[in-house]
Design a protein around this motif. Structure first.
Motif, PDB file in Angstrom:
ATOM      1  N   LYS A 158     -27.205 -31.391  54.590  1.00  0.00           N
ATOM      2  CA  LYS A 158     -25.643 -31.223  53.769  1.00  0.00           C
ATOM      3  C   LYS A 158     -24.442 -30.639  55.037  1.00  0.00           C
ATOM      4  N   ALA A 159     -25.175 -29.263  55.789  1.00  0.00           N
ATOM      5  CA  ALA A 159     -24.055 -28.955  56.806  1.00  0.00           C
ATOM      6  C   ALA A 159     -24.892 -28.926  57.732  1.00  0.00           C
ATOM      7  N   PRO A 160     -25.279 -30.217  58.645  1.00  0.00           N
ATOM      8  CA  PRO A 160     -25.681 -29.854  60.199  1.00  0.00           C
ATOM      9  C   PRO A 160     -25.414 -28.592  60.841  1.00  0.00           C
ATOM     10  N   TRP A 161     -23.849 -28.806  60.827  1.00  0.00           N
ATOM     11  CA  TRP A 161     -23.054 -27.932  61.953  1.00  0.00           C
ATOM     12  C   TRP A 161     -23.923 -26.658  62.058  1.00  0.00           C
ATOM     13  N   THR A 162     -23.322 -26.029  61.054  1.00  0.00           N
ATOM     14  CA  THR A 162     -24.464 -24.181  60.373  1.00  0.00           C
ATOM     15  C   THR A 162     -25.658 -24.510  61.130  1.00  0.00           C
ATOM     16  N   GLY A 163     -27.105 -25.607  60.654  1.00  0.00           N
ATOM     17  CA  GLY A 163     -28.087 -24.942  61.604  1.00  0.00           C
ATOM     18  C   GLY A 163     -28.184 -24.750  62.476  1.00  0.00           C
ATOM     19  N   VAL A 164     -27.146 -26.285  62.910  1.00  0.00           N
ATOM     20  CA  VAL A 164     -27.636 -26.010  64.662  1.00  0.00           C
ATOM     21  C   VAL A 164     -26.688 -24.925  65.542  1.00  0.00           C
ATOM     22  N   ASP A 165     -25.266 -24.123  64.844  1.00  0.00           N
ATOM     23  CA  ASP A 165     -24.631 -23.346  65.152  1.00  0.00           C
ATOM     24  C   ASP A 165     -25.821 -21.563  65.472  1.00  0.00           C
ATOM     25  N   LEU A 166     -26.489 -21.796  63.952  1.00  0.00           N
ATOM     26  CA  LEU A 166     -28.006 -20.542  63.996  1.00  0.00           C
ATOM     27  C   LEU A 166     -28.904 -21.128  64.923  1.00  0.00           C
ATOM     28  N   LEU A 167     -29.247 -22.408  65.875  1.00  0.00           N
ATOM     29  CA  LEU A 167     -30.062 -22.366  66.941  1.00  0.00           C
ATOM     30  C   LEU A 167     -28.891 -21.991  67.691  1.00  0.00           C
ATOM     31  N   VAL A 168     -28.199 -22.613  68.065  1.00  0.00           N
ATOM     32  CA  VAL A 168     -27.394 -21.456  69.200  1.00  0.00           C
ATOM     33  C   VAL A 168     -27.339 -20.397  69.515  1.00  0.00           C
ATOM     34  N   GLU A 169     -26.972 -19.825  68.571  1.00  0.00           N
ATOM     35  CA  GLU A 169     -26.388 -18.356  68.343  1.00  0.00           C
ATOM     36  C   GLU A 169     -27.738 -17.335  68.224  1.00  0.00           C
ATOM     37  N   SER A 170     -28.665 -17.701  67.817  1.00  0.00           N
ATOM     38  CA  SER A 170     -30.050 -16.950  67.800  1.00  0.00           C
ATOM     39  C   SER A 170     -31.133 -17.376  69.204  1.00  0.00           C
ATOM     40  N   GLY A 171     -30.238 -18.003  70.385  1.00  0.00           N
ATOM     41  CA  GLY A 171     -30.974 -18.890  71.189  1.00  0.00           C
ATOM     42  C   GLY A 171     -31.605 -19.804  71.039  1.00  0.00           C
ATOM     43  N   THR A 201     -17.528 -29.963  65.412  1.00  0.00           N
ATOM     44  CA  THR A 201     -16.008 -30.709  64.698  1.00  0.00           C
ATOM     45  C   THR A 201     -16.242 -31.835  64.522  1.00  0.00           C
ATOM     46  N   VAL A 202     -17.037 -32.487  65.935  1.00  0.00           N
ATOM     47  CA  VAL A 202     -17.414 -34.831  65.959  1.00  0.00           C
ATOM     48  C   VAL A 202     -19.035 -34.431  64.600  1.00  0.00           C
ATOM     49  N   LEU A 203     -19.539 -33.732  64.739  1.00  0.00           N
ATOM     50  CA  LEU A 203     -21.102 -33.286  64.408  1.00  0.00           C
ATOM     51  C   LEU A 203     -20.201 -33.170  62.645  1.00  0.00           C
ATOM     52  N   ARG A 204     -19.329 -33.053  62.409  1.00  0.00           N
ATOM     53  CA  ARG A 204     -18.771 -33.117  60.905  1.00  0.00           C
ATOM     54  C   ARG A 204     -18.176 -33.814  60.199  1.00  0.00           C
ATOM     55  N   GLN A 205     -17.500 -34.235  60.822  1.00  0.00           N
ATOM     56  CA  GLN A 205     -16.709 -35.567  60.865  1.00  0.00           C
ATOM     57  C   GLN A 205     -17.474 -36.574  60.897  1.00  0.00           C
ATOM     58  N   ALA A 206     -18.001 -37.101  61.245  1.00  0.00           N
ATOM     59  CA  ALA A 206     -19.660 -37.776  61.930  1.00  0.00           C
ATOM     60  C   ALA A 206     -19.728 -38.150  60.600  1.00  0.00           C
ATOM     61  N   CYS A 207     -20.152 -37.130  59.821  1.00  0.00           N
ATOM     62  CA  CYS A 207     -20.783 -36.762  58.114  1.00  0.00           C
ATOM     63  C   CYS A 207     -19.888 -37.475  57.064  1.00  0.00           C
ATOM     64  N   GLU A 208     -19.254 -36.695  57.967  1.00  0.00           N
ATOM     65  CA  GLU A 208     -18.165 -37.425  56.636  1.00  0.00           C
ATOM     66  C   GLU A 208     -17.447 -39.133  56.653  1.00  0.00           C
ATOM     67  N   PHE A 245     -26.965 -37.187  65.209  1.00  0.00           N
ATOM     68  CA  PHE A 245     -27.313 -37.075  67.108  1.00  0.00           C
ATOM     69  C   PHE A 245     -26.408 -37.022  68.420  1.00  0.00           C
ATOM     70  N   ALA A 246     -25.405 -38.262  67.764  1.00  0.00           N
ATOM     71  CA  ALA A 246     -25.236 -38.926  69.379  1.00  0.00           C
ATOM     72  C   ALA A 246     -24.231 -38.101  68.630  1.00  0.00           C
ATOM     73  N   ALA A 247     -23.323 -37.847  68.375  1.00  0.00           N
ATOM     74  CA  ALA A 247     -22.098 -36.635  67.997  1.00  0.00           C
ATOM     75  C   ALA A 247     -22.477 -35.273  68.410  1.00  0.00           C
ATOM     76  N   LEU A 248     -23.486 -34.919  68.184  1.00  0.00           N
ATOM     77  CA  LEU A 248     -24.012 -33.062  68.085  1.00  0.00           C
ATOM     78  C   LEU A 248     -23.192 -33.678  70.075  1.00  0.00           C
ATOM     79  N   MET A 249     -24.581 -34.617  70.950  1.00  0.00           N
ATOM     80  CA  MET A 249     -25.195 -34.430  71.857  1.00  0.00           C
ATOM     81  C   MET A 249     -23.914 -35.570  73.193  1.00  0.00           C
ATOM     82  N   HIS A 250     -22.914 -35.807  72.223  1.00  0.00           N
ATOM     83  CA  HIS A 250     -21.748 -37.131  73.057  1.00  0.00           C
ATOM     84  C   HIS A 250     -21.529 -36.526  74.239  1.00  0.00           C
ATOM     85  N   ASP A 251     -21.055 -35.128  74.746  1.00  0.00           N
ATOM     86  CA  ASP A 251     -20.096 -34.220  74.977  1.00  0.00           C
ATOM     87  C   ASP A 251     -21.627 -33.488  76.427  1.00  0.00           C
ATOM     88  N   VAL A 252     -22.626 -33.429  76.271  1.00  0.00           N
ATOM     89  CA  VAL A 252     -23.698 -32.708  76.736  1.00  0.00           C
ATOM     90  C   VAL A 252     -23.777 -33.377  78.293  1.00  0.00           C
TER      91      VAL A 252
END
Length: 508
Positions: A220-233, A264-271, A289-296
């Protein structure tokens, strides 16, 4: 904690298979409890099509109880005490109480069957999944406060988080997945254990990591889960390209935070996803996933220019390669990998349209290059606008509206969804009197280029263009003369076998 469960609070009644199975086990002298996710889901007002039960019966006993009742059953998980079955459209698993012992360097447990429900619940990942509903008495067994934590929106472990994550490091990713799916937070001690033990995720197979990541991204809110992955390492080990997006802001603040932009792009893509009857039904993993990875590709291409600006030249192409490499490492299938990488590659294609405008040829190429990903590309491109400059955002939105209108207008005149040359492979060979081979492919590509550039032509006009092209090809015996050779007699002498066109060439 044990008390009667109030089933009247449910939005829908319990499926009949639950009390029926409970009655069968009780009649046979065994305990049976609905357990884990299905119990958690009851508190969330939903009933899962997959039902998990736990029992003191051993696998052979389970089979004796369910024979003649289940529509079908299987023994694939017998080694781990699990018997699977299907009944009235539900997939059911019944597992003997477990008391596993884990090797710290392996995810594979040494299976040991237990005798107590509470011991089985203690070994589960989180308190919200460590609740059981005794059957058929409907007693809720919640020794670790799972209902309380679920109500508070908090992820806790039955025992010490470090012990739980040592037993199965994938549980750390599961915590992030629940943050995405359920909108919950992890308790401070759980987050600290995730941060300290992130490196242990390395012992988990790529396939299991992939499956958890997919569920997280489709939450429902993938940006929250991704942020937790990043902040936890954890992302440093499973998605290092995303962690790298946290580019250090230089002292002059000459560029925005690419990581936060990507969330933000990930959240807007979901919307922008559609309902089940729309072109991009939610949740769409490929778009998200493309929204998350588009600027890697930006960290590898970042350059500070003499005028003080920052450039990321060709980050789209670099990002597409990095995305494909990461997805292959995580064992994603080829079709999904290609689709996500292609969207990353194309996400910058639109920019410049609003300033310079596009010819019909450019619009055709845009549609052709996107192919079946066009609707996703529309949404990814629109999601990529995160500027706070209202005038700039409105200008980009207006330009993309105009592009979509251009695509629609051309689509009414031409078959943009499946652009092909005006002649197919069979016609090319007949007109040039040649046999299947590389020349047919080159001729096909030439006509496709003409089709892109100038739109559809009549068959006669296209044949004339083809003959003019053929006159200058080295395979033509009289190339450069502008004359069409008479090869009828030569072809007759060769008596070629009947052959169809190159399938790949004629259907491009």
């Amino acid at each position: 904690m044990v008390h009667l469960f109030d089933s009247s609070a449910l939005n829908s009644p319990l499926p009949d298979v639950i009390p029926e199975l409970g009655a069968r086990f009780e009649a046979a002298g065994y305990e049976l409890s609905l357990v884990g996710g299905p119990v958690r889901d009851l508190f969330l007002g939903r009933v899962s099509p997959d039902l998990d039960f736990t029992t003191n019966a051993r696998p052979d006993d389970i089979i004796r109880v369910i024979k003649g009742w289940a529509d079908t059953f299987w023994e694939i998980g017998r080694e781990f005490g699990t018997i699977g079955m299907r009944k009235d459209g539900y997939q059911v698993e019944v597992t003997t109480y477990r008391a596993d012992a884990y090797d710290p360097d392996s995810r594979k447990p040494a299976v040991a069957f237990g005798d107590k429900l509470e011991d089985d619940l203690f070994r589960r990942d989180f308190t919200m999944n460590a609740m059981a509903l005794r059957l058929p008495s409907m007693e809720l067994v919640d020794p670790f406060g799972g209902a309380r934590d679920l109500h508070a929106g908090m992820v806790r472990t039955p025992g010490a988080p470090s012990t739980s994550f040592s037993d199965d490091p994938l549980r750390m990713m599961r915590a992030a997945r629940f943050a995405s799916q359920l909108g919950v937070q992890v308790a401070p001690d759980v987050f600290e254990a995730m941060r300290e033990m992130a490196g242990r995720i390395g012992i988990i197979s790529a396939e299991r990591v992939r499956d958890e990541l997919t569920k997280l991204i489709c939450g429902k809110a993938p940006w929250t889960g991704v942020d937790l992955l990043v902040e936890s390492g954890l992302a440093d080990h499973v998605l290092p390209e995303v962690s790298a997006l946290r580019l250090e802001i230089d002292e002059h603040h000459r560029h925005k935070d690419v990581y936060q932009h990507s969330l933000t792009v990930l959240r807007q893509a979901c919307e922008l996803e559609t309902g089940s009857d729309g072109p991009v039904p939610a949740p769409d993993f490929v778009l998200r996933f493309a929204a998350l990875m588009h600027d890697v590709g930006k960290p590898a291409t970042r350059r500070f220019e003499p005028n003080g600006s920052v450039s990321f030249l060709h980050h789209d192409g670099v990002g597409a390669k990095l995305t494909a490499k990461r997805m292959k490492a995580l064992r994603f299938d080829n079709d999904t990998t290609k689709a996500v990488a292609r969207l990353v590659e194309l996400h910058m294609r639109f920019y410049g349209y609003g300033d310079a405008g596009w010819t019909d040829s450019a619009v055709r190429r845009y549609v052709n290059d996107a192919g079946p990903l066009l609707q996703r590309l529309h949404r990814l491109t629109r999601s990529d606008v995160t500027t706070r400059n209202r005038r700039k955002a409105e200008r980009l939105a207006f330009a993309y509206d105009d592009l979509e209108q251009r695509i629609a207008a051309l689509a009414e005149q031409e078959e943009l969804a499946a652009i092909r040359p005006d002649l197919d492979g069979e016609q090319i060979m007949a007109l040039l009197q040649i046999r299947p081979g590389p020349v047919v492919g080159r001729a096909y590509r030439f006509l496709l280029e003409e089709r892109m550039e100038n739109g559809p032509r009549s068959e006669a006009e296209t044949a004339e263009l083809l003959h003019a092209w053929w006159a200058d090809q080295p395979e033509n015996p009289i190339a450069g003369t502008g004359t069409i050779p008479d090869t009828t007699e030569r072809e007759s002498r060769e008596q070629p076998e009947a052959a169809g066109p190159n399938e790949k060439d004629s259907k491009k």
